[in-house]
Design a protein around this motif. Structure first.
Motif, PDB file in Angstrom:
ATOM      1  N   LEU A 288     -14.197  17.091 -12.118  1.00  0.00           N
ATOM      2  CA  LEU A 288     -15.530  16.567 -12.417  1.00  0.00           C
ATOM      3  C   LEU A 288     -16.016  17.071 -13.777  1.00  0.00           C
ATOM      4  N   ALA A 289     -15.765  18.334 -14.066  1.00  0.00           N
ATOM      5  CA  ALA A 289     -16.174  18.893 -15.369  1.00  0.00           C
ATOM      6  C   ALA A 289     -15.455  18.190 -16.516  1.00  0.00           C
ATOM      7  N   ARG A 290     -14.177  17.858 -16.315  1.00  0.00           N
ATOM      8  CA  ARG A 290     -13.436  17.134 -17.353  1.00  0.00           C
ATOM      9  C   ARG A 290     -14.040  15.756 -17.593  1.00  0.00           C
ATOM     10  N   HIS A 291     -14.695  15.219 -16.575  1.00  0.00           N
ATOM     11  CA  HIS A 291     -15.346  13.912 -16.698  1.00  0.00           C
ATOM     12  C   HIS A 291     -16.819  14.055 -17.071  1.00  0.00           C
ATOM     13  N   ASN A 292     -17.166  15.199 -17.624  1.00  0.00           N
ATOM     14  CA  ASN A 292     -18.494  15.452 -18.206  1.00  0.00           C
ATOM     15  C   ASN A 292     -19.611  15.581 -17.181  1.00  0.00           C
ATOM     16  N   TYR A 293     -19.290  15.948 -15.949  1.00  0.00           N
ATOM     17  CA  TYR A 293     -20.323  16.321 -15.000  1.00  0.00           C
ATOM     18  C   TYR A 293     -20.861  17.692 -15.378  1.00  0.00           C
ATOM     19  N   THR A 294     -22.172  17.867 -15.267  1.00  0.00           N
ATOM     20  CA  THR A 294     -22.777  19.147 -15.602  1.00  0.00           C
ATOM     21  C   THR A 294     -22.583  20.138 -14.449  1.00  0.00           C
ATOM     22  N   GLU A 295     -22.827  21.419 -14.715  1.00  0.00           N
ATOM     23  CA  GLU A 295     -22.747  22.427 -13.662  1.00  0.00           C
ATOM     24  C   GLU A 295     -23.718  22.107 -12.531  1.00  0.00           C
ATOM     25  N   GLU A 296     -24.912  21.645 -12.876  1.00  0.00           N
ATOM     26  CA  GLU A 296     -25.903  21.311 -11.863  1.00  0.00           C
ATOM     27  C   GLU A 296     -25.439  20.138 -11.005  1.00  0.00           C
ATOM     28  N   GLN A 297     -24.837  19.118 -11.617  1.00  0.00           N
ATOM     29  CA  GLN A 297     -24.340  17.983 -10.842  1.00  0.00           C
ATOM     30  C   GLN A 297     -23.197  18.404  -9.919  1.00  0.00           C
ATOM     31  N   ILE A 298     -22.325  19.258 -10.403  1.00  0.00           N
ATOM     32  CA  ILE A 298     -21.221  19.757  -9.573  1.00  0.00           C
ATOM     33  C   ILE A 298     -21.770  20.588  -8.419  1.00  0.00           C
ATOM     34  N   HIS A 299     -22.772  21.409  -8.694  1.00  0.00           N
ATOM     35  CA  HIS A 299     -23.400  22.219  -7.641  1.00  0.00           C
ATOM     36  C   HIS A 299     -24.033  21.322  -6.579  1.00  0.00           C
ATOM     37  N   LYS A 300     -24.651  20.226  -7.008  1.00  0.00           N
ATOM     38  CA  LYS A 300     -25.224  19.291  -6.043  1.00  0.00           C
ATOM     39  C   LYS A 300     -24.143  18.683  -5.160  1.00  0.00           C
ATOM     40  N   ILE A 301     -23.050  18.262  -5.773  1.00  0.00           N
ATOM     41  CA  ILE A 301     -21.961  17.619  -5.030  1.00  0.00           C
ATOM     42  C   ILE A 301     -21.312  18.589  -4.052  1.00  0.00           C
ATOM     43  N   PHE A 302     -21.085  19.803  -4.489  1.00  0.00           N
ATOM     44  CA  PHE A 302     -20.391  20.771  -3.645  1.00  0.00           C
ATOM     45  C   PHE A 302     -21.302  21.420  -2.608  1.00  0.00           C
ATOM     46  N   TRP A 303     -22.597  21.491  -2.887  1.00  0.00           N
ATOM     47  CA  TRP A 303     -23.445  22.289  -2.022  1.00  0.00           C
ATOM     48  C   TRP A 303     -24.853  21.727  -1.805  1.00  0.00           C
ATOM     49  N   LYS A 304     -25.607  21.592  -2.867  1.00  0.00           N
ATOM     50  CA  LYS A 304     -27.053  21.424  -2.743  1.00  0.00           C
ATOM     51  C   LYS A 304     -27.464  20.156  -2.016  1.00  0.00           C
ATOM     52  N   ASN A 305     -26.810  19.040  -2.280  1.00  0.00           N
ATOM     53  CA  ASN A 305     -27.211  17.783  -1.645  1.00  0.00           C
ATOM     54  C   ASN A 305     -27.127  17.882  -0.124  1.00  0.00           C
ATOM     55  N   PHE A 306     -26.011  18.381   0.367  1.00  0.00           N
ATOM     56  CA  PHE A 306     -25.823  18.442   1.810  1.00  0.00           C
ATOM     57  C   PHE A 306     -26.625  19.579   2.433  1.00  0.00           C
ATOM     58  N   TYR A 307     -26.799  20.675   1.705  1.00  0.00           N
ATOM     59  CA  TYR A 307     -27.613  21.765   2.217  1.00  0.00           C
ATOM     60  C   TYR A 307     -29.070  21.297   2.385  1.00  0.00           C
ATOM     61  N   ASP A 308     -29.626  20.696   1.350  1.00  0.00           N
ATOM     62  CA  ASP A 308     -31.009  20.221   1.431  1.00  0.00           C
ATOM     63  C   ASP A 308     -31.174  19.184   2.543  1.00  0.00           C
ATOM     64  N   PHE A 309     -30.226  18.247   2.612  1.00  0.00           N
ATOM     65  CA  PHE A 309     -30.274  17.222   3.659  1.00  0.00           C
ATOM     66  C   PHE A 309     -30.246  17.856   5.041  1.00  0.00           C
ATOM     67  N   SER A 310     -29.386  18.827   5.245  1.00  0.00           N
ATOM     68  CA  SER A 310     -29.221  19.437   6.560  1.00  0.00           C
ATOM     69  C   SER A 310     -30.425  20.281   6.957  1.00  0.00           C
ATOM     70  N   VAL A 311     -31.010  20.987   6.006  1.00  0.00           N
ATOM     71  CA  VAL A 311     -32.238  21.747   6.304  1.00  0.00           C
ATOM     72  C   VAL A 311     -33.334  20.789   6.773  1.00  0.00           C
ATOM     73  N   ARG A 312     -33.392  19.606   6.173  1.00  0.00           N
ATOM     74  CA  ARG A 312     -34.420  18.634   6.545  1.00  0.00           C
ATOM     75  C   ARG A 312     -34.132  17.944   7.875  1.00  0.00           C
ATOM     76  N   ASN A 313     -32.857  17.736   8.208  1.00  0.00           N
ATOM     77  CA  ASN A 313     -32.524  16.790   9.270  1.00  0.00           C
ATOM     78  C   ASN A 313     -31.804  17.365  10.482  1.00  0.00           C
ATOM     79  N   LEU A 314     -31.323  18.584  10.432  1.00  0.00           N
ATOM     80  CA  LEU A 314     -30.640  19.125  11.607  1.00  0.00           C
ATOM     81  C   LEU A 314     -31.646  19.491  12.716  1.00  0.00           C
TER      82      LEU A 314
END
Length: 314
Positions: A288-314
């Motif tokens: 992803l980094a080679r394809h110009n994804y930022t550290e923040e975007q990679i963090h979202k993909i690997f962790w933050k998106n699903f963590y935030d979703f799960s805190v809201r919806n579990l």
């Protein structure tokens, strides 16, 4: 940056039960040792309804797998914990423990008995993959042209009413349409726990753009699958990490930066090379980094998106 990982689908719980192996170190794609490369690690562990068994046998197997898995997590309680709520998830990471969340893959184990949803909820199941293959009591899987049965529609509504997330991975195009109709009525999210982009690779298992748009609208998430056959038409173009990134790129272009993540299907598929197990997933971050994804975007993909979703919806 040390990565954290939140993955929405693996078959490891079923595999360690079948092989009579432990969760901390085994011959599977996932164990605690392999996952120790991540700062935080959460995993949905889906119990699969074995296609070679009938619906009732799958229900019996689920109860056995869930019991075996819970005992393994309890044995490793200094490092792992079962989680069934957003608060539990937050507590797990405050304590530095691996968060384990139960799910079911192929709801045919309900065998026409809606009351089994209550048992699943009580046992900590937080998403239900409705289908896997062929026509079932729930409806048509991806390799059919059938939609949900009347019972299947009751199951989806029952999931929304009980706080279980309906999962459309493996569902037919018509079945996803039927789920969406119910989801819009309840105004609640559904997920695609391990699906790729149909526009990038038109495999029946992959998600159509129009379905993704509603999933995004309702606040759902999609986990990108690492299975070679869903990444690329391997007879024409080999599955590679760059080809895998094409699926991320496509959903990002549809406004999915806060929606997409990884639903690797580990222990349920042949992984895209050079991936061998969960400890190799940082190679995706490098791609992803080679394809110009930022550290923040990679963090979202690997962790933050699903963590935030799960805190809201579990």
């Amino acid at each position: 940056m040390k990565l954290s990982l939140f993955d929405t689908h693996c078959d490891t719980a079923s595999e360690i039960w079948e092989r009579n192996q432990p969760l901390d170190r085994n011959s599977c794609h996932i164990d605690l040792e392999k996952g120790s490369c991540f700062e935080n690690y959460a995993q949905f562990y889906a119990v699969w309804s074995n296609r070679r068994k009938d619906d009732e046998a799958c229900w019996t197997d689920f109860l056995s797998v869930a019991d075996y898995f819970r005992k393994e997590v309890a044995r490793l309680s200094d490092r792992a914990v079962m989680v069934d709520s957003g608060k539990g998830l937050e507590k797990a990471f405050a304590e530095g423990r691996h968060a384990c969340i139960l799910a079911v893959e192929d709801a045919r184990l309900l065998a026409g008995r809606l009351e089994r949803l209550d048992i699943l909820k009580d046992l900590g199941v937080r998403y239900l993959t409705l289908l896997w293959g062929g026509p079932t009591c729930i409806g048509g899987s991806h390799n059919t042209n059938e939609g949900l049965t009347d019972f299947g529609k009751q199951v989806v509504a029952g999931c929304f009413e009980r706080g279980i997330l309906p999962d459309v991975s493996h569902a037919s195009e018509q079945s996803v349409d039927d789920v969406i109709e119910i989801a819009l009525r309840y105004n609640k999210p559904f997920i695609a726990s391990h699906s790729n982009s149909y526009a990038v690779h038109p495999h029946s298992r992959n998600l159509r753009d129009r379905h993704f748009e509603v999933l995004k609208q309702l606040g759902g998430v999609i986990g990108i699958n690492l299975y070679t056959e869903f990444v690329s038409n391997c007879a024409v173009t080999p599955a590679t990490l760059d080809r895998l990134v094409d699926h991320f790129d496509h959903f990002m272009a549809l406004g999915g930066e806060d929606v997409i993540g990884i639903g690797g299907d580990l222990d349920g598929c042949d992984l895209t090379p050079p991936l061998r197990h969960v400890g190799d997933l940082p190679l995706i971050a490098e791609a992803l980094a080679r394809h110009n994804y930022t550290e923040e975007q990679i963090h979202k993909i690997f962790w933050k998106n699903f963590y935030d979703f799960s805190v809201r919806n579990l």
